[in-house]
Design a protein around this motif. Structure first.
Motif, PDB file in Angstrom:
ATOM      1  N   ARG A  61       0.813  -1.212   0.000  1.00  0.00           N
ATOM      2  CA  ARG A  61       0.000   0.000   0.000  1.00  0.00           C
ATOM      3  C   ARG A  61       0.856   1.275   0.000  1.00  0.00           C
ATOM      4  NH1 ARG A  61      -3.404   1.346   3.842  1.00  0.00           N
ATOM      5  NH2 ARG A  61      -2.025   0.643   5.495  1.00  0.00           N
ATOM      6  N   ALA A  62       2.068   1.172  -0.603  1.00  0.00           N
ATOM      7  CA  ALA A  62       2.895   2.384  -0.652  1.00  0.00           C
ATOM      8  C   ALA A  62       2.239   3.431  -1.543  1.00  0.00           C
ATOM      9  CB  ALA A  62       4.295   2.051  -1.160  1.00  0.00           C
ATOM     10  N   VAL A  63       1.835   2.983  -2.740  1.00  0.00           N
ATOM     11  CA  VAL A  63       1.220   3.915  -3.694  1.00  0.00           C
ATOM     12  C   VAL A  63      -0.295   3.950  -3.456  1.00  0.00           C
ATOM     13  CG1 VAL A  63       0.794   4.383  -6.139  1.00  0.00           C
ATOM     14  CG2 VAL A  63       3.070   3.607  -5.396  1.00  0.00           C
ATOM     15  N   TYR A  64      -0.948   2.819  -3.667  1.00  0.00           N
ATOM     16  CA  TYR A  64      -2.419   2.773  -3.586  1.00  0.00           C
ATOM     17  C   TYR A  64      -2.871   2.647  -2.131  1.00  0.00           C
ATOM     18  CZ  TYR A  64      -1.333   1.873  -8.437  1.00  0.00           C
ATOM     19  OH  TYR A  64      -0.804   1.962  -9.699  1.00  0.00           O
ATOM     20  N   THR A  65      -3.628   3.609  -1.676  1.00  0.00           N
ATOM     21  CA  THR A  65      -4.069   3.842  -0.280  1.00  0.00           C
ATOM     22  C   THR A  65      -2.928   4.330   0.620  1.00  0.00           C
ATOM     23  OG1 THR A  65      -3.819   1.605   0.679  1.00  0.00           O
ATOM     24  CG2 THR A  65      -5.910   2.071  -0.469  1.00  0.00           C
ATOM     25  N   GLY A  66      -1.768   4.588  -0.003  1.00  0.00           N
ATOM     26  CA  GLY A  66      -0.666   5.220   0.721  1.00  0.00           C
ATOM     27  C   GLY A  66      -0.600   6.677   0.294  1.00  0.00           C
ATOM     28  N   TRP A 109      -2.405 -12.371  -6.162  1.00  0.00           N
ATOM     29  CA  TRP A 109      -3.212 -11.623  -7.140  1.00  0.00           C
ATOM     30  C   TRP A 109      -4.333 -10.788  -6.508  1.00  0.00           C
ATOM     31  CZ3 TRP A 109       0.696 -12.089  -9.693  1.00  0.00           C
ATOM     32  CH2 TRP A 109       1.235 -13.304 -10.120  1.00  0.00           C
ATOM     33  N   THR A 110      -4.015 -10.215  -5.354  1.00  0.00           N
ATOM     34  CA  THR A 110      -4.926  -9.221  -4.791  1.00  0.00           C
ATOM     35  C   THR A 110      -4.375  -7.849  -5.146  1.00  0.00           C
ATOM     36  OG1 THR A 110      -3.717  -9.349  -2.725  1.00  0.00           O
ATOM     37  CG2 THR A 110      -5.730 -10.663  -2.886  1.00  0.00           C
ATOM     38  N   PHE A 111      -5.120  -6.805  -4.801  1.00  0.00           N
ATOM     39  CA  PHE A 111      -4.689  -5.441  -5.114  1.00  0.00           C
ATOM     40  C   PHE A 111      -4.334  -4.718  -3.815  1.00  0.00           C
ATOM     41  CE2 PHE A 111      -6.399  -1.012  -5.325  1.00  0.00           C
ATOM     42  CZ  PHE A 111      -5.312  -0.455  -5.972  1.00  0.00           C
ATOM     43  N   ALA A 112      -3.172  -4.117  -3.799  1.00  0.00           N
ATOM     44  CA  ALA A 112      -2.702  -3.316  -2.656  1.00  0.00           C
ATOM     45  C   ALA A 112      -2.930  -3.995  -1.299  1.00  0.00           C
ATOM     46  CB  ALA A 112      -3.365  -1.931  -2.676  1.00  0.00           C
TER      47      ALA A 112
END
Ligand code: AHR
Length: 503
Positions: free
Chosen positions: A31-36, A311-314
């Motif tokens: 979650r560095a980029v997405y939700t970070g 294969w999950t997202f963030a």
């Protein structure tokens, strides 16, 4: 009470500090980029979808340079996926971390975010699945003003001005068998040489970092650096070092854990020797400098990360929640970096947000600071200037992994422009406070601007989103000036900053 002495002399200069040693790292990971950094719809999100609460915490750190987009991620990355209309960007299987990458953020959006936080980009090219051509194209896209296919494509994407990225990493950890497109030193050295050559033809103003070993215990450490530099000494400016510390190899021995800054120092010196030996053999004119572009404590999340579904997202990946003692080791590592300012010109605390990071976010809530945020912030804010050697006379200890280690470690930074001296010090003693005398013999008329102390009775305590309970540094007034010397007490397991004005 145990006593120690620190002697600081302005004639004992190590080197002017390159501010880039206070750099950090954002990878497309967890979650560095997405939700970070990026979360459209979050209550603090700006019109570009960047979280303002995170921007504010990054700005407070004054991070001069941020490495992007990986890390292991870069070795499978097609940079073209991350540019152009977002709706048309492909979702990919991201093999390095076993997740789905939607490519909503790419080099252009990241450069927008860097403007918000006041930092510059250190860009890595993919030398795992790709090579010279993709690196050349990406550089042309980012740095060429206009009038060619890729520079005009950037303009068409809404970015008239080039990004002017000066520092480029030639791949990531190419010595590691876990790396997508892992290479032998011979294979990588040749590729780094040829890729570096064409990149400098595209833009001769850039600087290049060749991959060193992934950590100091790699079986190929030493021969890797030598072989790689034999191939690309002429083309590159820096060689990278990576090192994370944890408890797994030290039988939960806290004293050894807190001593790892000493090991980092040895690692740096060993890499400097190899660089200098290659330079001598080649009858070279330039020094190869060091880019310590991944360093931190990393071990808390290993167990939980094994359970992450593919294969999950963030996902919540590499989300170490740091103990107070980790901040003391981070402080020691910062002292080691400053002490080696003559050769370490870039360093990146890995990473910056959510992933082994000083800044954490709650998806639907707040952003908060881990314990390691504070020594990093102090060094970045008050550690700019000339690094000064300190002579340390401290009680010593031996532990499982080391012998003859000083309980007190310290370095000083002289900022001539501001007429200030900063002393950074750790007390690694687990049981005892130490009275420290700081002899600043060559500086007259000193006064104390502030004394900052970071200590906690429970060294395993952590911070959390409940910020009212968090361990934060405090200003204290313990230091006294007596006959031109500063006398203070550094509590057991503590990080200390003393800022002085030269009147
Ligand atoms: O920072 C996390 C990972 O650690 C990076 O992706 C990789 O370069 C290193 O092994």
């Amino acid at each position: 009470m145990k006593k120690a002495k620190i002697i600081v002399d302005k004639r004992e200069s190590i080197a002017p500090i390159d501010n880039r040693i206070y750099g950090s790292f954002i990878e497309h990971l967890g979650r560095a980029v997405y939700t970070g950094i990026y979360q459209p719809g979050h209550p603090t999100a700006n019109e570009k979808g960047f979280r303002q609460d995170v921007i504010d915490l990054v700005r407070q750190l004054r991070v001069p340079i941020i490495r992007y987009p990986g890390g292991n991620f870069v070795s499978g990355y097609r940079w073209e996926d991350g540019v152009g209309p977002v709706a048309k960007r492909p979702k990919r299987l991201e093999l390095a971390w076993g997740v789905i990458e939607p490519n909503e953020i790419g080099v252009n959006e990241f450069s927008d975010w860097l403007k918000e936080v006041g930092s510059e980009m250190m860009m890595a090219v993919n030398l795992g699945t790709r090579g010279m051509e993709a690196a050349q194209d990406l550089l042309e896209y980012c740095n060429h003003p206009s009038g060619t296919y890729f520079s005009d494509l950037r303009i068409q994407h809404g970015y008239k001005e080039p990004h002017h990225i000066k520092t480029w990493c030639l791949g990531n950890e190419m010595d590691g068998p876990w790396q997508i497109g892992h290479k032998t030193a011979e294979e990588y050295g040749r590729l780094a040489c040829e890729t570096g050559k064409v990149m400098k033809w595209v833009d001769p103003t850039i600087e290049l970092v060749a991959c060193g070993s992934s950590h100091k215990d790699m079986p190929t450490f030493g021969t890797w650096e030598e072989t790689v530099l034999n191939h690309c000494y002429e083309q590159v400016d820096y060689i990278s070092l990576h090192q994370y510390y944890g408890y797994e190899n030290s039988a939960h021995d806290t004293q050894s854990f807190l001593s790892k800054g000493f090991e980092m120092d040895q690692f740096i010196k060993n890499v400097v020797s190899i660089c200098d030996s290659v330079k001598a053999k080649k009858k070279g004119k330039k020094d190869i400098h060091l880019s310590f572009d991944e360093w931190n404590v990393w071990y808390h999340s290993h167990e939980q990360d094994r359970k992450i579904e593919r294969w999950t997202f963030a996902p919540h990946q590499l989300e170490d929640i740091y103990f107070f003692e980790d901040a003391i080791l981070v402080g020691s590592m910062l002292i080691s970096l400053i002490k080696n300012a003559d050769r370490v010109k870039i360093a990146c605390l890995a990473q910056l947000v959510n992933v082994i990071a000083p800044i954490m976010t709650e998806k639907d809530g707040t952003a908060w600071c881990q314990t390691i945020y504070y020594p990093y912030m102090h060094a970045s804010l008050y550690g700019r200037g000339i690094a000064l050697n300190t002579e340390i006379q401290s009680p010593k200890y031996s532990c499982v992994q080391f012998s003859d280690i000083d309980h007190i470690d310290s370095v000083a930074v002289y900022n001539e422009e501001k007429s200030e001296v900063s002393i950074f010090a750790v007390n690694r003693h687990l049981e005892e406070d130490v009275e420290v005398e700081i002899d600043l013999r060559s500086f007259d008329n000193l006064s104390i601007i502030e004394e900052i102390l970071y200590e906690n009775h429970d060294i395993k305590a952590t911070n959390s989103a409940n910020i009212s309970q968090n361990i934060i540094p405090k200003k204290v007034n313990k230091a006294k000036i007596e006959n031109g010397k500063i006398i203070t007490v550094m509590p057991k397991v503590s990080w200390n900053v003393i800022r002085l004005k030269i009147n």
